[in-house]
Design a protein around this motif. Sequence first.
Motif, PDB file in Angstrom:
ATOM      1  N   LYS A  33       0.836  -1.199   0.000  1.00 26.56           N
ATOM      2  CA  LYS A  33       0.000   0.000   0.000  1.00 26.56           C
ATOM      3  C   LYS A  33       0.876   1.255   0.000  1.00 26.56           C
ATOM      4  CE  LYS A  33      -3.826   2.384   0.497  1.00 26.56           C
ATOM      5  NZ  LYS A  33      -4.889   2.433  -0.473  1.00 26.56           N
ATOM      6  N   VAL A  34       1.915   1.251   0.803  1.00 31.31           N
ATOM      7  CA  VAL A  34       2.850   2.381   0.846  1.00 31.31           C
ATOM      8  C   VAL A  34       3.462   2.588  -0.537  1.00 31.31           C
ATOM      9  CG1 VAL A  34       5.091   3.133   1.761  1.00 31.31           C
ATOM     10  CG2 VAL A  34       3.332   2.248   3.318  1.00 31.31           C
ATOM     11  N   ASP A  35       3.911   1.504  -1.164  1.00 31.96           N
ATOM     12  CA  ASP A  35       4.500   1.609  -2.505  1.00 31.96           C
ATOM     13  C   ASP A  35       3.506   2.182  -3.503  1.00 31.96           C
ATOM     14  OD1 ASP A  35       6.873   0.518  -1.571  1.00 31.96           O
ATOM     15  OD2 ASP A  35       6.393  -1.513  -2.260  1.00 31.96           O
ATOM     16  N   PHE A  36       2.245   1.840  -3.342  1.00 31.18           N
ATOM     17  CA  PHE A  36       1.197   2.306  -4.253  1.00 31.18           C
ATOM     18  C   PHE A  36       0.906   3.801  -4.088  1.00 31.18           C
ATOM     19  CE2 PHE A  36      -3.311   3.004  -5.278  1.00 31.18           C
ATOM     20  CZ  PHE A  36      -3.317   2.598  -6.606  1.00 31.18           C
ATOM     21  N   ILE A  37       0.888   4.287  -2.846  1.00 28.18           N
ATOM     22  CA  ILE A  37       0.498   5.685  -2.619  1.00 28.18           C
ATOM     23  C   ILE A  37       1.656   6.679  -2.662  1.00 28.18           C
ATOM     24  CG2 ILE A  37      -1.551   5.039  -1.299  1.00 28.18           C
ATOM     25  CD1 ILE A  37      -0.058   5.864   1.248  1.00 28.18           C
ATOM     26  N   LEU A  38       2.891   6.209  -2.524  1.00 24.86           N
ATOM     27  CA  LEU A  38       4.023   7.136  -2.494  1.00 24.86           C
ATOM     28  C   LEU A  38       4.131   8.024  -3.734  1.00 24.86           C
ATOM     29  CD1 LEU A  38       6.915   5.306  -0.652  1.00 24.86           C
ATOM     30  CD2 LEU A  38       5.874   7.493  -0.055  1.00 24.86           C
ATOM     31  N   PRO A  39       3.909   7.520  -4.951  1.00 19.85           N
ATOM     32  CA  PRO A  39       4.002   8.422  -6.109  1.00 19.85           C
ATOM     33  C   PRO A  39       3.047   9.617  -6.016  1.00 19.85           C
ATOM     34  CG  PRO A  39       4.064   6.159  -6.852  1.00 19.85           C
ATOM     35  CD  PRO A  39       3.745   6.125  -5.378  1.00 19.85           C
ATOM     36  N   GLU A  40       1.863   9.396  -5.490  1.00 10.88           N
ATOM     37  CA  GLU A  40       0.914  10.507  -5.321  1.00 10.88           C
ATOM     38  C   GLU A  40       1.345  11.433  -4.196  1.00 10.88           C
ATOM     39  OE1 GLU A  40      -1.726  11.541  -7.198  1.00 10.88           O
ATOM     40  OE2 GLU A  40      -0.912  10.041  -8.563  1.00 10.88           O
ATOM     41  N   LEU A  41       1.889  10.868  -3.123  1.00 13.22           N
ATOM     42  CA  LEU A  41       2.334  11.686  -1.998  1.00 13.22           C
ATOM     43  C   LEU A  41       3.495  12.589  -2.384  1.00 13.22           C
ATOM     44  CD1 LEU A  41       2.150   9.099   0.909  1.00 13.22           C
ATOM     45  CD2 LEU A  41       0.585  10.993   0.465  1.00 13.22           C
ATOM     46  N   LEU A  42       4.313  12.131  -3.303  1.00 20.26           N
ATOM     47  CA  LEU A  42       5.453  12.938  -3.749  1.00 20.26           C
ATOM     48  C   LEU A  42       5.002  14.216  -4.448  1.00 20.26           C
ATOM     49  CD1 LEU A  42       7.869  10.175  -5.038  1.00 20.26           C
ATOM     50  CD2 LEU A  42       8.169  11.628  -3.023  1.00 20.26           C
ATOM     51  N   LYS A  43       3.768  14.237  -4.917  1.00 24.08           N
ATOM     52  CA  LYS A  43       3.227  15.419  -5.599  1.00 24.08           C
ATOM     53  C   LYS A  43       2.709  16.467  -4.621  1.00 24.08           C
ATOM     54  CE  LYS A  43       1.705  12.553  -9.460  1.00 24.08           C
ATOM     55  NZ  LYS A  43       0.508  12.036 -10.159  1.00 24.08           N
ATOM     56  N   SER A  44       2.558  16.077  -3.354  1.00 26.35           N
ATOM     57  CA  SER A  44       1.999  16.978  -2.354  1.00 26.35           C
ATOM     58  C   SER A  44       2.903  17.008  -1.119  1.00 26.35           C
ATOM     59  CB  SER A  44       0.594  16.521  -1.957  1.00 26.35           C
ATOM     60  OG  SER A  44       0.107  17.297  -0.901  1.00 26.35           O
ATOM     61  N   PRO A  45       3.756  18.018  -1.020  1.00 28.43           N
ATOM     62  CA  PRO A  45       4.707  18.066   0.106  1.00 28.43           C
ATOM     63  C   PRO A  45       4.053  17.967   1.484  1.00 28.43           C
ATOM     64  CG  PRO A  45       5.267  19.709  -1.525  1.00 28.43           C
ATOM     65  CD  PRO A  45       3.948  19.130  -1.944  1.00 28.43           C
ATOM     66  N   SER A  46       2.941  18.648   1.678  1.00 24.93           N
ATOM     67  CA  SER A  46       2.331  18.608   3.006  1.00 24.93           C
ATOM     68  C   SER A  46       1.768  17.221   3.322  1.00 24.93           C
ATOM     69  CB  SER A  46       1.238  19.671   3.142  1.00 24.93           C
ATOM     70  OG  SER A  46       0.203  19.445   2.215  1.00 24.93           O
TER      71      SER A  46
END
Length: 155
Positions: A33-46
């Motif tokens: 799950k972490v691997d799946f969501i990290l690309p999206e999280l990288l787009k939003s610093p906060s």
Amino acid sequence: MNNEVQFILNDIGLRRSALGEFITALLPMLNRKVDFILPELLKSPSLLSHFMHENLVFDTALRQEYLYIPFGKEKWEGTIQHALKSQRVFKTWRDVEKDFAESRYNDILSAKDASELEYEAVDALDVKPTKGAMRIMDLLETFTGFGNFRSFGLI
């Protein structure tokens, strides 16, 4: 339920923690799950910063509340290490935190009341710090006071 499973494990001669084995079985799903969501999280610093904070809280809970260490290991690196295994993720997170700290530091120093004495912070006979100094101490505690980053292998 946990006691019943633990009793069965003990009864068949497996000297392992039922809870520990359950956590170990769930962690690979969490890592996916972490691997799946990290690309999206990288787009939003906060959001990335918040995610990493919550990741540290989660790891701390498993270590301190559930005394989790995988069977056969001396320590557990935590889900935070899985999230930060990518140089890109680590660098992005580090830069986000650094930028926040620098921005907050500059805001503190440029505040109109930064050089005013803070009378309430210390005893009457002690030397009075400035309001800016107190705020900088709070900022430092934000980064150094959370669960001791050394225990997570982050510094």
